[in-house]
Write an enzyme that holds these catalytic residues in place. Structure first.
Site, PDB file in Angstrom:
ATOM      1  N   HIS A 139       0.824  -1.220   0.000  1.00 34.22           N
ATOM      2  CA  HIS A 139       0.000   0.000   0.000  1.00 34.22           C
ATOM      3  C   HIS A 139       0.854   1.264   0.000  1.00 34.22           C
ATOM      4  O   HIS A 139       0.477   2.281   0.581  1.00 34.22           O
ATOM      5  CB  HIS A 139      -0.970   0.005   1.183  1.00 34.22           C
ATOM      6  CG  HIS A 139      -2.060  -1.012   1.073  1.00 34.22           C
ATOM      7  ND1 HIS A 139      -3.129  -0.860   0.220  1.00 34.22           N
ATOM      8  CD2 HIS A 139      -2.228  -2.199   1.694  1.00 34.22           C
ATOM      9  CE1 HIS A 139      -3.929  -1.917   0.330  1.00 34.22           C
ATOM     10  NE2 HIS A 139      -3.396  -2.746   1.207  1.00 34.22           N
ATOM     11  N   THR A 140       1.989   1.205  -0.647  1.00 33.14           N
ATOM     12  CA  THR A 140       2.820   2.402  -0.834  1.00 33.14           C
ATOM     13  C   THR A 140       2.920   2.787  -2.302  1.00 33.14           C
ATOM     14  O   THR A 140       3.388   3.881  -2.624  1.00 33.14           O
ATOM     15  CB  THR A 140       4.249   2.180  -0.295  1.00 33.14           C
ATOM     16  OG1 THR A 140       4.879   1.139  -1.059  1.00 33.14           O
ATOM     17  CG2 THR A 140       4.229   1.795   1.174  1.00 33.14           C
TER      18      THR A 140
ATOM     19  N   GLY B 274      -5.830 -14.238  -4.443  1.00 33.16           N
ATOM     20  CA  GLY B 274      -5.833 -13.728  -3.083  1.00 33.16           C
ATOM     21  C   GLY B 274      -4.451 -13.255  -2.669  1.00 33.16           C
ATOM     22  O   GLY B 274      -3.708 -13.992  -2.027  1.00 33.16           O
TER      23      GLY B 274
ATOM     24  N   SER C 266      -5.232 -11.050 -10.949  1.00 33.48           N
ATOM     25  CA  SER C 266      -5.824 -10.135 -11.930  1.00 33.48           C
ATOM     26  C   SER C 266      -4.746  -9.454 -12.766  1.00 33.48           C
ATOM     27  O   SER C 266      -4.890  -9.301 -13.983  1.00 33.48           O
ATOM     28  CB  SER C 266      -6.705  -9.097 -11.236  1.00 33.48           C
ATOM     29  OG  SER C 266      -5.950  -8.309 -10.331  1.00 33.48           O
TER      30      SER C 266
ATOM     31  N   GLU D 218      -7.516  -1.701 -14.631  1.00 36.50           N
ATOM     32  CA  GLU D 218      -8.054  -1.800 -13.267  1.00 36.50           C
ATOM     33  C   GLU D 218      -8.849  -0.547 -12.904  1.00 36.50           C
ATOM     34  O   GLU D 218      -9.942  -0.625 -12.331  1.00 36.50           O
ATOM     35  CB  GLU D 218      -6.911  -1.993 -12.264  1.00 36.50           C
ATOM     36  CG  GLU D 218      -6.218  -3.323 -12.339  1.00 36.50           C
ATOM     37  CD  GLU D 218      -6.937  -4.430 -11.592  1.00 36.50           C
ATOM     38  OE1 GLU D 218      -7.946  -4.156 -10.917  1.00 36.50           O
ATOM     39  OE2 GLU D 218      -6.464  -5.580 -11.677  1.00 36.50           O
TER      40      GLU D 218
ATOM     41  N   ASP E  67       1.642  -4.339  -8.892  1.00 39.40           N
ATOM     42  CA  ASP E  67       1.253  -5.675  -9.327  1.00 39.40           C
ATOM     43  C   ASP E  67       1.549  -5.897 -10.807  1.00 39.40           C
ATOM     44  O   ASP E  67       2.152  -6.900 -11.201  1.00 39.40           O
ATOM     45  CB  ASP E  67      -0.225  -5.914  -9.051  1.00 39.40           C
ATOM     46  CG  ASP E  67      -0.548  -5.966  -7.575  1.00 39.40           C
ATOM     47  OD1 ASP E  67       0.381  -5.859  -6.756  1.00 39.40           O
ATOM     48  OD2 ASP E  67      -1.741  -6.100  -7.229  1.00 39.40           O
TER      49      ASP E  67
END
Length: 347
Positions: free
Chosen positions: A30-31, A109, A114, A146, A158
């Protein structure tokens, strides 16, 4: 009837085919939408996409894993797994119907199934059309899919990892400049990934809410992104929820940089992973009680240097740094105890 190949599904040979790996992130969660540094690596599991023109104005998309066919008119998005492909088609300028055969052994997960699907689709389109598309631009196009078609306001890690990383090293990515370099794993250690068995649906989770919170925190602190915070104590002046979210991003970015310092061994790297999980659980609030239990069991194992949740959270996978040669034994021991606590686990 489940089809095992493009030929079985569509009665002809594909015109293009490609694969892309999933990824696991060791540090830097989350950076990436705040310009931070991340340390993912590719995993052996891959998503594979085969494509062919069908001479109609309808896309026919078949998932072997789901044994499901979705038909989508050209120019429309569709539902289910369709937007991951139709978004790639739209952004690549496809104006005719395509058949697509999709298969994947990437667990969904925390391992970027994706992103692997998007990168594999774009690689196949690059050959089919063909497109002048380098690997970085291809990754950024996956991020755009996305955002615009799936509805998840993800960062760039990702897709960059799926497009550019390999399984032999970690890939250090500066998510602002997109500069990157290979980083060796700590000496004497190997990576273990375990699916917690807790499913999640990212588009329906609090992911976008978290992103909005950290963006507001950056605005209140007067910086373009939280990467630009030079005094970590500044986040303590923020309102409570924003303070916690910003604290995670700022300290997580510092943990990645600490992992790159000279002399960092597996034990120190593991400590940073443990601290990362605590921050994701307590400040970013994206873990899950069953994920926390699995992480706690891993951290207590004598051959595990460190463990944390990986991916966006709300369920999914856990990654651990384990003494070389001991991953299988550690996994068996931990899974036996974890399963006894009432969770169905897919190793």
């Amino acid at each position: 009837m489940t089809h095992t190949s493009y030929e079985q599904a569509f009665g002809s040979a594909p015109q293009a085919a490609a694969q892309a790996p999933g990824r696991v992130n060791l540090l830097g969660e989350h950076t990436d939408y705040q310009g931070g540094f991340v340390l993912p690596t590719a995993i052996p599991q891959q998503a594979a996409v085969s494509l062919g023109r069908n001479g109609t104005q309808e896309h026919v998309l078949y998932s072997a894993n789901l044994d499901q066919t979705i038909r989508v008119p050209v120019g429309e998005v569709g539902s289910g797994f369709a937007p991951y492909l139709t978004g790639c088609f739209a952004l690549s300028g496809v104006q005719e119907g395509l058949n697509a055969f999709i298969t994947s052994d990437v667990p969904s997960g925390g391992l970027s199934s994706s992103a692997a699907l998007e990168v594999a689709t774009l690689r196949a389109l690059r050959d089919l059309l063909p497109l002048q598309l380098d690997d970085v631009t291809l990754a950024l196009r996956g991020v755009q899919v996305e955002h615009e078609f799936v509805g998840v306001m993800c960062g760039v890690m990702d897709q960059m990892a799926s497009s550019l990383a390999d399984t032999r090293t970690m890939l250090l990515i500066d998510t602002r400049s997109l500069e990157r370099r290979a980083v060796p794993f700590p000496t004497g250690a190997e990576v273990l990934v375990i699916d917690s068995g807790v499913p999640r649906r990212l588009a329906e989770s609090g992911y976008n809410e978290r992103r909005a919170q950290v963006e507001e925190a950056a605005r209140l602190l007067g910086v373009p992104q939280l990467r630009d915070v030079t005094n970590p104590t500044a986040v303590e002046t923020l309102p409570s929820v924003l303070r916690e979210r910003a604290r995670h991003v700022v300290t997580e970015n510092a943990r990645v940089l600490a992992a790159l310092e000279p002399g960092v061994d597996a034990a120190r790297f593991g400590q940073l992973m443990n601290a990362s999980h605590a921050s994701l659980r307590d400040d970013y609030a994206v873990s899950h009680e069953r994920v926390d239990e699995l992480v706690t069991l891993l951290q207590a194992h004598p051959d595990v240097y460190g463990a944390r949740m990986t991916g966006a959270g709300f369920g999914g996978a856990v990654v651990a740094l384990v003494r070389q040669g001991q991953a299988t034994a550690a996994a068996r021991a931990v899974l036996a105890e974890y399963s006894e606590q009432g969770s169905q686990v897919v190793p």
